[in-house]
Design a protein around this motif. Structure first.
Motif, PDB file in Angstrom:
ATOM      1  N   LYS A   1       1.805  13.107   2.472  1.00  0.00           N
ATOM      2  CA  LYS A   1       2.214  13.364   3.857  1.00  0.00           C
ATOM      3  C   LYS A   1       2.928  14.720   3.955  1.00  0.00           C
ATOM      4  O   LYS A   1       2.663  15.506   4.871  1.00  0.00           O
ATOM      5  CB  LYS A   1       3.127  12.233   4.340  1.00  0.00           C
ATOM      6  N   HIS A   2       3.821  14.996   3.012  1.00  0.00           N
ATOM      7  CA  HIS A   2       4.535  16.275   2.988  1.00  0.00           C
ATOM      8  C   HIS A   2       3.555  17.438   2.794  1.00  0.00           C
ATOM      9  O   HIS A   2       3.619  18.443   3.507  1.00  0.00           O
ATOM     10  CB  HIS A   2       5.577  16.265   1.859  1.00  0.00           C
TER      11      HIS A   2
ATOM     12  N   LYS B   1       1.446  17.997   5.932  1.00  0.00           N
ATOM     13  CA  LYS B   1       2.235  18.618   7.003  1.00  0.00           C
ATOM     14  C   LYS B   1       2.352  20.123   6.785  1.00  0.00           C
ATOM     15  O   LYS B   1       2.150  20.907   7.723  1.00  0.00           O
ATOM     16  CB  LYS B   1       3.624  17.983   7.083  1.00  0.00           C
ATOM     17  N   GLU B   2       2.648  20.535   5.552  1.00  0.00           N
ATOM     18  CA  GLU B   2       2.756  21.966   5.271  1.00  0.00           C
ATOM     19  C   GLU B   2       1.423  22.679   5.462  1.00  0.00           C
ATOM     20  O   GLU B   2       1.371  23.765   6.032  1.00  0.00           O
ATOM     21  CB  GLU B   2       3.278  22.196   3.847  1.00  0.00           C
TER      22      GLU B   2
ATOM     23  N   THR C   1       0.578  22.687   9.384  1.00  0.00           N
ATOM     24  CA  THR C   1       1.475  23.397  10.307  1.00  0.00           C
ATOM     25  C   THR C   1       1.775  24.834   9.894  1.00  0.00           C
ATOM     26  O   THR C   1       2.158  25.637  10.738  1.00  0.00           O
ATOM     27  CB  THR C   1       2.813  22.647  10.484  1.00  0.00           C
TER      28      THR C   1
END
Length: 170
Positions: A127-128, A131-132, A135
């Protein structure tokens, strides 16, 4: 967005007939598919055997995704990004290394009492990472001359090859 009850073989069949995607669309579709699998795993409404099978599917999807990014996408990104932005590729590769270690642990220790915790932690790491990528990394790449259609076609072809290989080894 992928349905939570889609099997790897159904996904492979759908990908063969799907219209060509640009690289970022393909990678985001992979992200959504894996997110749905993690969500289903965490739902708690499965037998232990089904959780193990789903964890295998997650590990396969992540392994293939990481490999196509590392073989094709990241090198292409390095060619078009400014030197100041190279740290994003470096960080993504380090994150892949950590995720691969958990994939190996999960595949080796399905009977371990840490199995569910390992899958959960891997989900958080993924998930991390997603996201990076979505985004920060992808928006930067969209502003470059990277040929997203060409890279997307290469990613799709390699993904299909790897999924077929992994299906044969399953």
């Amino acid at each position: 967005m992928a349905q939570t009850n889609t099997t790897a073989s159904e996904t492979k069949a759908r990908n063969k007939t799907a219209k060509p995607q640009d690289a970022i669309q393909l990678l985001k579709a992979d992200h959504a598919e894996v997110a749905a699998m993690f969500e289903k795993f965490e739902s708690g409404r499965m037998t232990a055997a089904r959780k193990q099978k789903l964890a295998d599917e997650i590990c396969t999807a992540l392994s293939v995704h990481a490999q196509i990014e590392e073989e094709i996408f990241y090198p292409a990104a390095r060619e078009v990004l400014k030197k100041a932005d190279m740290d994003m590729v470096d960080e993504a590769e380090v994150e892949h290394g950590s995720i691969k270690e958990l994939v190996a642990a999960i595949e080796a220790g399905k009977e371990s009492e840490l199995f569910a915790a390992q899958v959960h932690v891997m989900g958080e790491w993924v998930k991390h990472h997603v996201k990076e990528e979505e985004t920060e990394f992808f928006p930067k790449l969209k502003k470059t001359k990277m040929d997203m259609a060409k890279i997307g076609a290469r990613l799709a072809e390699r993904k299909e090859e790897l999924m077929a290989e992994m299906g044969d080894n399953a």
